[in-house]
Scaffold this active site. Structure first.
Site, PDB file in Angstrom:
ATOM      1  N   ASP A  11       0.866  -1.166   0.000  1.00 58.36           N
ATOM      2  CA  ASP A  11       0.000   0.000   0.000  1.00 58.36           C
ATOM      3  C   ASP A  11       0.916   1.233   0.000  1.00 58.36           C
ATOM      4  OD1 ASP A  11      -2.402   1.557   0.391  1.00 58.36           O
ATOM      5  OD2 ASP A  11      -1.738   1.826   2.461  1.00 58.36           O
ATOM      6  N   ASP A  13      -0.217   5.031   0.860  1.00 55.94           N
ATOM      7  CA  ASP A  13      -0.504   6.031   1.899  1.00 55.94           C
ATOM      8  C   ASP A  13      -0.420   5.395   3.295  1.00 55.94           C
ATOM      9  OD1 ASP A  13      -1.280   8.107  -0.037  1.00 55.94           O
ATOM     10  OD2 ASP A  13      -3.038   6.855  -0.386  1.00 55.94           O
ATOM     11  N   VAL A  49      -9.742   3.254   2.060  1.00 50.00           N
ATOM     12  CA  VAL A  49     -10.930   3.111   1.211  1.00 50.00           C
ATOM     13  C   VAL A  49     -10.948   4.202   0.141  1.00 50.00           C
ATOM     14  CG1 VAL A  49     -12.225   1.924   3.016  1.00 50.00           C
ATOM     15  CG2 VAL A  49     -12.463   4.406   2.759  1.00 50.00           C
ATOM     16  N   ARG A  51     -12.062   7.210  -2.611  1.00 53.32           N
ATOM     17  CA  ARG A  51     -12.481   8.596  -2.396  1.00 53.32           C
ATOM     18  C   ARG A  51     -13.987   8.660  -2.096  1.00 53.32           C
ATOM     19  NH1 ARG A  51     -10.743  12.444  -7.141  1.00 53.32           N
ATOM     20  NH2 ARG A  51      -8.855  11.205  -6.799  1.00 53.32           N
ATOM     21  N   SER A 116      -5.528   4.802  -4.342  1.00 56.27           N
ATOM     22  CA  SER A 116      -5.510   6.222  -4.707  1.00 56.27           C
ATOM     23  C   SER A 116      -5.298   6.451  -6.196  1.00 56.27           C
ATOM     24  CB  SER A 116      -4.405   6.938  -3.938  1.00 56.27           C
ATOM     25  OG  SER A 116      -4.325   8.283  -4.358  1.00 56.27           O
ATOM     26  N   LYS A 117      -6.074   7.363  -6.744  1.00 60.59           N
ATOM     27  CA  LYS A 117      -5.872   7.795  -8.125  1.00 60.59           C
ATOM     28  C   LYS A 117      -4.658   8.710  -8.231  1.00 60.59           C
ATOM     29  CE  LYS A 117     -10.552   6.960  -9.598  1.00 60.59           C
ATOM     30  NZ  LYS A 117     -11.913   7.406  -9.810  1.00 60.59           N
ATOM     31  N   ASN A 118      -4.110   9.097  -7.119  1.00 61.45           N
ATOM     32  CA  ASN A 118      -2.914   9.940  -7.100  1.00 61.45           C
ATOM     33  C   ASN A 118      -1.641   9.141  -6.820  1.00 61.45           C
ATOM     34  OD1 ASN A 118      -4.061  12.751  -7.367  1.00 61.45           O
ATOM     35  ND2 ASN A 118      -5.247  12.034  -5.612  1.00 61.45           N
ATOM     36  N   ASP A 170      -1.535  -0.491   6.052  1.00 60.07           N
ATOM     37  CA  ASP A 170      -1.752   0.228   7.316  1.00 60.07           C
ATOM     38  C   ASP A 170      -3.241   0.344   7.657  1.00 60.07           C
ATOM     39  OD1 ASP A 170      -2.350   2.112   5.255  1.00 60.07           O
ATOM     40  OD2 ASP A 170      -2.216   3.716   6.754  1.00 60.07           O
TER      41      ASP A 170
HETATM   42  C1  G6P Z   1      -5.941   5.450  -0.340  1.00 59.75           C
HETATM   43  C2  G6P Z   1      -5.912   6.273   0.916  1.00 59.75           C
HETATM   44  C3  G6P Z   1      -7.260   6.872   1.197  1.00 59.75           C
HETATM   45  C4  G6P Z   1      -7.768   7.592  -0.025  1.00 59.75           C
HETATM   46  C5  G6P Z   1      -7.842   6.646  -1.204  1.00 59.75           C
HETATM   47  C6  G6P Z   1      -8.306   7.330  -2.482  1.00 59.75           C
HETATM   48  O1  G6P Z   1      -6.633   4.280  -0.088  1.00 59.75           O
HETATM   49  O2  G6P Z   1      -5.522   5.480   2.011  1.00 59.75           O
HETATM   50  O3  G6P Z   1      -7.135   7.761   2.271  1.00 59.75           O
HETATM   51  O4  G6P Z   1      -9.060   8.134   0.222  1.00 59.75           O
HETATM   52  O5  G6P Z   1      -6.553   6.117  -1.429  1.00 59.75           O
HETATM   53  O6  G6P Z   1      -7.342   8.280  -2.850  1.00 59.75           O
HETATM   54  P1  G6P Z   1      -7.563   9.353  -3.994  1.00 59.75           P
HETATM   55  O7  G6P Z   1      -6.231  10.013  -4.113  1.00 59.75           O
HETATM   56  O8  G6P Z   1      -7.934   8.594  -5.226  1.00 59.75           O
HETATM   57  O9  G6P Z   1      -8.650  10.240  -3.551  1.00 59.75           O
HETATM   58 MG    MG Z   2      -2.809   3.114   3.506  1.00 60.23          MG
END
Ligand code: G6P
Ligand code: MG
Length: 217
Positions: A11, A13, A49, A51, A116-118, A170
């Site tokens: 993972d 983040d 989870v 967004r 995450s999309k980021n 995490d």
């Molecule tokens: C990860 C993070 C979350 C976040 C999710 C979507 O799972 O742990 O905190 O909400 O990604 O991220 P994004 O950058 O696509 O909003």
């Molecule tokens: Mg995480």
């Protein structure tokens, strides 16, 4: 028992870097602007989870229409993306690069499994994208954690089966995703990761061979 581990899937983040804090601060700013009570404790339920699901959990049942939901998610993402300008290679958490390099040296493939999309821009800013043999992110699958789909997608890209892969997570949702998918799970940190096969406080002093040995004992 000696395990046949061929991949580590991480993972992002809260495991590789502390962007979990930036996600929290972005949701917190939105919540404050909208007068929605939202604490650091509340944020624990948002770890890992998507967004959309994060928004649902932040709202705690408050009804909003779809246009408002899209507006909230866009604003949160804008705040989050703005905070990424602070990220440099120094933001890789202690021990992470050493663990990636040990695994690589041991012939273990490296995957990313982030909702995450980021994730890709964050890995680029950290300067470590090149260390990953496959990157699964918020665009890779429809069903997000706790569904196992993202880890299964990443394992498929790596050409390994779940029993040959260790997931580092995490978040409770991420550990659940790993276990449902039949992966080995290493829980990282102090959130609700106790169901993992092994729990570490962080990746500082984490060693690839020791982790594989501990999982097999
Ligand atoms: C990860 C993070 C979350 C976040 C999710 C979507 O799972 O742990 O905190 O909400 O990604 O991220 P994004 O950058 O696509 O909003
Ligand atoms: Mg995480």
């Amino acid at each position: 028992m000696s395990l046949d581990i061929r991949a580590f899937i991480f993972d992002l983040d809260g495991v590789i870097t502390d962007t979990a804090e930036y996600h929290f601060l972005a949701w917190k700013r939105l919540a404050d602007e909208e007068g929605i009570p939202f604490t650091r404790q509340d944020n624990e339920a948002l770890r890992g989870v998507s967004r959309r699901e994060s928004l649902n959990r932040m709202l705690k049942g408050r009804p909003i229409d779809e246009a408002t939901a899209q507006n909230y998610m866009q604003r949160k993402n804008d705040y989050y993306v703005a905070s990424l300008s602070e990220i440099t290679p120094a933001a890789v958490l202690p021990g992470a690069i050493n663990l990636l390099d040990e695994a690589h040296a041991a012939g273990i493939l490296i995957g990313m499994g982030s909702a995450s999309k980021n994730a890709r821009p964050v890995l680029d800013k950290l300067g470590i994208a090149y260390k990953f043999d496959a990157i699964g992110d918020g665009y890779s699958v429809v069903n997000t954690k706790p569904a196992p789909d993202l880890f299964i997608w990443t394992a498929g890209r790596l050409g390994v089966s779940p029993t040959q892969a260790v997931v580092f997570e995490d978040a409770e949702a991420g550990v659940a995703a790993a276990l449902t998918g039949g992966f080995w799970a290493v829980g990282i940190g102090t959130a609700d990761v106790g169901k993992a096969h092994l729990v570490l406080p962080d990746l500082a002093n984490a060693h690839a061979k020791e982790i594989v040995a501990a999982l097999g004992s």
